[in-house]
Every structure is written in structure tokens, then in C-alpha cells.
Design a protein around this motif. Sequence first.
Motif, PDB file in Angstrom:
ATOM      1  N   GLY A  49      33.571 135.564 -26.274  1.00 51.02           N
ATOM      2  CA  GLY A  49      32.851 135.616 -27.537  1.00 51.02           C
ATOM      3  C   GLY A  49      31.562 136.408 -27.380  1.00 51.02           C
ATOM      4  N   THR A  84      29.110 132.400 -33.473  1.00 56.04           N
ATOM      5  CA  THR A  84      30.441 132.454 -34.085  1.00 56.04           C
ATOM      6  C   THR A  84      30.386 133.010 -35.508  1.00 56.04           C
ATOM      7  OG1 THR A  84      30.282 130.200 -34.986  1.00 56.04           O
ATOM      8  CG2 THR A  84      31.172 130.443 -32.741  1.00 56.04           C
ATOM      9  N   PRO A 140      31.599 127.343 -30.522  1.00 55.89           N
ATOM     10  CA  PRO A 140      32.960 127.757 -30.133  1.00 55.89           C
ATOM     11  C   PRO A 140      33.919 126.592 -29.910  1.00 55.89           C
ATOM     12  CG  PRO A 140      31.340 129.048 -28.956  1.00 55.89           C
ATOM     13  CD  PRO A 140      30.574 127.972 -29.663  1.00 55.89           C
TER      14      PRO A 140
END
Length: 303
Positions: free
Chosen positions: A86, A165, A131
Motif C-alpha cells: 500500500g 487507504t 488496511p
Amino acid sequence: MLPENRQERFTAYTAMLKERFQSGILAELQPLNQWVVWRGELEDGKSKKVPYNPHHHLIRASVKIPKSWGSLQEALSALETGDYSGIGFMITPPLVMIDLDRSFDRATGKITDPQSQEIVQQLTSYTELSPSGTGLHVLAYGVLPGKGIHSGIEIYGQDHFTTITADQIPGTAATIQHRQDAVTSLYHRFAPPVERREYQNTGGVVGSPRLTELPPEAEHDPLLQQLLRGDTTGYSSPSNADFVLVLKLLHWTGDNIALTRQLFMQSGLYREDKTERKTGETTYLDMTIRNALRKRRNPPQRR
């Protein structure tokens, strides 16, 4: 649903992130070169999120080395390779991140922990899903009164990175809000107690535990001691004295901005009407610290 193929999955995930950013999510942070990518890795038997440099393949990033950070576009391009888990953002003042673990139920879309619900409502700032899908990250503008804490909840103001995110929690603020009072209140609520000792500290104020964090050599810095006492003799103006004290504190704390701020507010130069006066979106003291970092000539005392 994301594709099963890893490369296709990360291509789709990156496209989804781009759409969220294009919609205005975290517009305040998008232009800053503080973005990284991260990978989930095992270290000493524990799962950790390790930051990586977005413009050098599989080279780790450091919270202490801004050159190891990059732009949002660089982070998204690195993520699209499929080699990372990520993207993330390096926290620097005046940004604060509050990490609330195991507090959200994705199935119901609701905050399940009453304490976390209270904190989110108190801060009323941008909040997104972590996450894991069960935690919350709240981002707000403010300056911590001390070091980051990991007691009950996690609060960080520097030397830390947060995953991003862009999965905003419905009903929370769409932008990062200035919440100094709420941040200060939350910090004092969860910060571990500090043992108080009776001594004469470097600033001439008895019993303040924060000043012991200066190196012993600071006691022999006559200008520092003079200004900590509030003595501005020889200075052309109070503002000039403020600036010099901030320079001194940054030097002796090794550029610890939060500690510099706290020590100044304990010094004899603190004046509520001026020190905490709003100047645009910041305060007089924070503006002085920022100017000192930009204009100084001497390096900080490494600790």
C-alpha cells in the motif's frame, strides 16, 4: 471485486486510489513530497508495516531522511508494480495521526468501540479505515505537547509514518481540520504519567519534568539560561528574544519540535496573549519555530 491475479489486482487497486484522490480526498496532503509505499513484513516474529522509498525499488524509507520520501504520483506508480502492500505518508508537524485499533466493523459500517466513537466525535476531522479493515486513522492539524504516545491509543506528531487507504469513514469530515485544543486534551488524557522530581531545572522553574530532557551541557549555555528565566536584557525586542530562545531550544533538543514548543511555553518568555496568538492557520509560536528552522545557521545538537 479486485482481480485474482496479483498484478491485475494492484493495477485495479491503484486505479481505485487515483479515483479517490481525484475526488478530493486528502487534497491537503496530495502536493507534499512525504509519500512512501509500504510492505507487510515479519520482523522478530511480529507483523510490521515497513515503509519503502517510492522512487528506488525495494529500498527502505526512513522517517529521518526526507530524501527517501516522494510524491503521491511516485508512490502510486510504485504500488502499481505489485511489489508493495500500500501507500503511506510521513507525519511531520503540524499533522497529527491518531490510531484506533479494532474499533470498526466493515460489515455494518459502524464504529464498534465506544471510546473510539467518542474520540472521532471529539476530533471531528478526516477519518479513514486502516488496511486491516478494523482500525481507524484520524488525521488532524495540531502540535503534540510532548512525544508520541502508545498508551491506550496511539498518537503521533513526527518521526512516524501512517498508511493511507483514502477509504474515508462516512459521516466524518472530508478534510483535515485544525484541532489543537482537542489534540492537546486527548494527549493529556492518554499520555503516561511523568514522575515528578524536586530539583532546580535549567529554566529556574522548580518541579517541571520536561526540562530534564535537555542535555546536561545546556546548563552551561548562558543565553539559553537567561532567556528561559524570561530575561530579555540586550535584545532589541521581545520577538527577537523569542526567536533566539527557539533557536537555542531546537539546537539542544536535536530539532524535537514538540519538545521545543513545550519548553518555550514553560519558559519565562511565555505570554498567553502573544505566544498562542493565531497568525493565519497557525500560532505565533509555531510560526517562530518554522522561521527558525528555515533561517538558522548552526546545526542541531544530535542526541
